[in-house]
Design a protein around this motif. Structure first.
Motif, PDB file in Angstrom:
ATOM      1  N   ARG A  41      -2.915  11.607  -4.939  1.00 57.00           N
ATOM      2  CA  ARG A  41      -2.981  11.016  -3.592  1.00 57.00           C
ATOM      3  C   ARG A  41      -4.390  11.175  -3.023  1.00 57.00           C
ATOM      4  O   ARG A  41      -4.954  12.268  -3.078  1.00 57.00           O
ATOM      5  CB  ARG A  41      -1.974  11.744  -2.695  1.00 57.00           C
ATOM      6  CG  ARG A  41      -1.299  10.833  -1.728  1.00 57.00           C
ATOM      7  CD  ARG A  41      -0.101  11.418  -1.016  1.00 57.00           C
ATOM      8  NE  ARG A  41      -0.218  12.817  -0.692  1.00 57.00           N
ATOM      9  CZ  ARG A  41       0.654  13.730  -1.080  1.00 57.00           C
ATOM     10  NH1 ARG A  41       1.697  13.400  -1.820  1.00 57.00           N
ATOM     11  NH2 ARG A  41       0.507  14.989  -0.731  1.00 57.00           N
ATOM     12  N   PRO A  42      -5.009  10.081  -2.509  1.00 53.06           N
ATOM     13  CA  PRO A  42      -6.379  10.221  -1.977  1.00 53.06           C
ATOM     14  C   PRO A  42      -6.400  10.983  -0.656  1.00 53.06           C
ATOM     15  O   PRO A  42      -5.389  11.060   0.045  1.00 53.06           O
ATOM     16  CB  PRO A  42      -6.814   8.767  -1.756  1.00 53.06           C
ATOM     17  CG  PRO A  42      -5.533   8.002  -1.603  1.00 53.06           C
ATOM     18  CD  PRO A  42      -4.495   8.705  -2.428  1.00 53.06           C
ATOM     19  N   GLN A  43      -7.566  11.525  -0.348  1.00 49.07           N
ATOM     20  CA  GLN A  43      -7.753  12.209   0.938  1.00 49.07           C
ATOM     21  C   GLN A  43      -8.166  11.174   1.982  1.00 49.07           C
ATOM     22  O   GLN A  43      -9.020  10.326   1.696  1.00 49.07           O
ATOM     23  CB  GLN A  43      -8.860  13.240   0.768  1.00 49.07           C
ATOM     24  CG  GLN A  43      -9.084  14.124   1.969  1.00 49.07           C
ATOM     25  CD  GLN A  43     -10.218  15.101   1.669  1.00 49.07           C
ATOM     26  OE1 GLN A  43     -11.373  14.698   1.514  1.00 49.07           O
ATOM     27  NE2 GLN A  43      -9.881  16.348   1.534  1.00 49.07           N
ATOM     28  N   TYR A  44      -7.604  11.294   3.169  1.00 48.29           N
ATOM     29  CA  TYR A  44      -7.974  10.350   4.239  1.00 48.29           C
ATOM     30  C   TYR A  44      -9.371  10.732   4.747  1.00 48.29           C
ATOM     31  O   TYR A  44      -9.626  11.898   5.036  1.00 48.29           O
ATOM     32  CB  TYR A  44      -6.944  10.434   5.371  1.00 48.29           C
ATOM     33  CG  TYR A  44      -7.036   9.275   6.333  1.00 48.29           C
ATOM     34  CD1 TYR A  44      -6.597   8.015   5.961  1.00 48.29           C
ATOM     35  CD2 TYR A  44      -7.579   9.443   7.602  1.00 48.29           C
ATOM     36  CE1 TYR A  44      -6.698   6.938   6.829  1.00 48.29           C
ATOM     37  CE2 TYR A  44      -7.671   8.370   8.474  1.00 48.29           C
ATOM     38  CZ  TYR A  44      -7.232   7.119   8.085  1.00 48.29           C
ATOM     39  OH  TYR A  44      -7.330   6.067   8.939  1.00 48.29           O
ATOM     40  N   PRO A  71       0.842  -1.196   0.000  1.00 48.49           N
ATOM     41  CA  PRO A  71       0.000   0.000   0.000  1.00 48.49           C
ATOM     42  C   PRO A  71       0.882   1.253   0.000  1.00 48.49           C
ATOM     43  O   PRO A  71       1.901   1.281   0.696  1.00 48.49           O
ATOM     44  CB  PRO A  71      -0.769  -0.099   1.326  1.00 48.49           C
ATOM     45  CG  PRO A  71      -0.518  -1.467   1.856  1.00 48.49           C
ATOM     46  CD  PRO A  71       0.717  -1.996   1.205  1.00 48.49           C
ATOM     47  N   LEU A  72       0.496   2.263  -0.790  1.00 49.47           N
ATOM     48  CA  LEU A  72       1.316   3.473  -0.906  1.00 49.47           C
ATOM     49  C   LEU A  72       0.767   4.622  -0.069  1.00 49.47           C
ATOM     50  O   LEU A  72       1.423   5.656   0.056  1.00 49.47           O
ATOM     51  CB  LEU A  72       1.401   3.896  -2.379  1.00 49.47           C
ATOM     52  CG  LEU A  72       2.037   2.851  -3.318  1.00 49.47           C
ATOM     53  CD1 LEU A  72       2.015   3.330  -4.761  1.00 49.47           C
ATOM     54  CD2 LEU A  72       3.476   2.545  -2.885  1.00 49.47           C
ATOM     55  N   THR A  73      -0.447   4.459   0.456  1.00 51.63           N
ATOM     56  CA  THR A  73      -1.061   5.517   1.268  1.00 51.63           C
ATOM     57  C   THR A  73      -1.716   4.853   2.492  1.00 51.63           C
ATOM     58  O   THR A  73      -1.957   3.649   2.484  1.00 51.63           O
ATOM     59  CB  THR A  73      -2.139   6.272   0.451  1.00 51.63           C
ATOM     60  OG1 THR A  73      -3.038   5.322  -0.112  1.00 51.63           O
ATOM     61  CG2 THR A  73      -1.523   7.109  -0.663  1.00 51.63           C
ATOM     62  N   PRO A  74      -2.013   5.658   3.535  1.00 53.11           N
ATOM     63  CA  PRO A  74      -2.630   5.061   4.729  1.00 53.11           C
ATOM     64  C   PRO A  74      -3.951   4.376   4.385  1.00 53.11           C
ATOM     65  O   PRO A  74      -4.696   4.837   3.517  1.00 53.11           O
ATOM     66  CB  PRO A  74      -2.868   6.270   5.640  1.00 53.11           C
ATOM     67  CG  PRO A  74      -1.914   7.312   5.159  1.00 53.11           C
ATOM     68  CD  PRO A  74      -1.760   7.098   3.681  1.00 53.11           C
TER      69      PRO A  74
END
Ligand SMILES: O=C(O)CCC(=O)C(=O)O
Length: 290
Positions: A270-273, A238-241
């Motif tokens: 990049r997606p928003q958490y 995974p590249l993002t949380p």
């Protein structure tokens, strides 16, 4: 031993989607329903998102309009942490074996959730590709949507654009707003040729992470509950949380961790958490349009 046939495996890679019956036993299905019905009962006393996941965000999310008389529980985050039946199905069922047939031999869990559309709830899912929410070093990532109820034309089935996993990644940011949804024109084009994923309870719809999909509100008197498990190949990082963090992330359900990272070239914003859940993020598209 393989669970899927060669023909089914080829169809998955061609279309990006495959629906297979009997992914869990009738006993497991009954246990799913028991646990889910208990959560719906509990939700009647609530007025907003409640409970707690490992990152402190609510576990249970309610559709605006939820009332004690007409409960609209639309999401349970990481149900495998609070239900033995959901845990065992994620870790040990034919569903997990099918995923191993597609992206194995080494397969690990990314996250789990329940998406529910109770009768009368206006819950819908706008068109998107999961990979834009959960980018990994490679795209051997599968969203397995297990039908806890019969899924019919009327109760808000998953709708997909077959073959779209082999094409572009469509942005889900628009004018600086994270809408979590593909732009309206593209979505309308996809909707025109969409295929609905239907089946009796116990079927699983296996979907490639890059496949574009959405789903309409439930227009029937029957519930539509999906238990969703996102799995990846052992060498996909995974590249993002994780937007739905779970203590079970990284659990190998097939094979083992060989300590390898495999990557493929692609570009994505990049997606928003999320502050609560995905559904609240997607309602931003209405605010952006208005
Ligand atoms: O609940 C649905 O209908 C859609 C689920 C979905 O979009 C997803 O798991 O990415």
């Amino acid at each position: 031993m393989a669970v899927l046939t060669r023909e089914e495996i080829d169809r998955f890679w061609q279309d990006g989607v495959l629906t297979v019956p009997d992914a869990v036993s009738p006993g497991t299905l009954a246990a799913f329903k028991r646990d889910f019905d208990a959560w719906v009962e509990e939700s009647r006393a609530q007025t907003g998102p409640y409970g707690e996941c490992i990152d402190g965000r609510p576990r249970f999310d309610l559709q605006p309009g939820h009332t004690p008389e007409q409960p609209a529980l639309r999401r349970v985050q990481a149900p495998t942490e609070v239900s033995r039946a959901y845990y065992e199905a994620m870790a040990e069922s034919r569903m997990a074996q099918m995923v191993a047939d597609l992206i194995g031999p080494d397969v690990k869990l990314h996250h789990t959730k329940i998406n529910s559309k109770l009768p009368g709830a206006a819950t819908e899912v706008k068109w998107h590709q999961d990979f834009c929410f959960t980018p990994h070093s490679n795209s051997d990532v599968i969203t397995a949507l297990l039908m806890v109820d019969d899924v019919t034309e009327e109760n808000g089935p998953l709708e997909v654009a077959p073959g779209s996993h082999r094409g572009d990644l469509f942005p889900i940011w628009h004018d600086g707003v994270f809408t979590g949804a593909i732009d309206d024109d593209t979505a309308a084009r996809m909707q025109k040729d969409a295929v609905r994923c239907l089946g009796p309870a116990g079927s699983v719809c296996l979907m490639h992470t890059r496949l574009a999909h959405g789903s309409a509100p439930n227009r029937s008197l029957d519930p539509r509950t999906l238990f969703i498990c996102v799995y990846s190949a052992g060498d996909a990082m995974p590249l993002t949380p994780n937007p739905v963090p779970t203590s079970h992330q990284g659990l190998f359900v097939a094979g083992e961790d060989k300590g390898v990272i495999r990557s493929e070239p692609y570009e994505v914003l990049r997606p928003q958490y999320p502050k609560t859940s995905f559904f609240a993020q997607q309602s931003a598209s209405e605010r952006a349009a208005g």
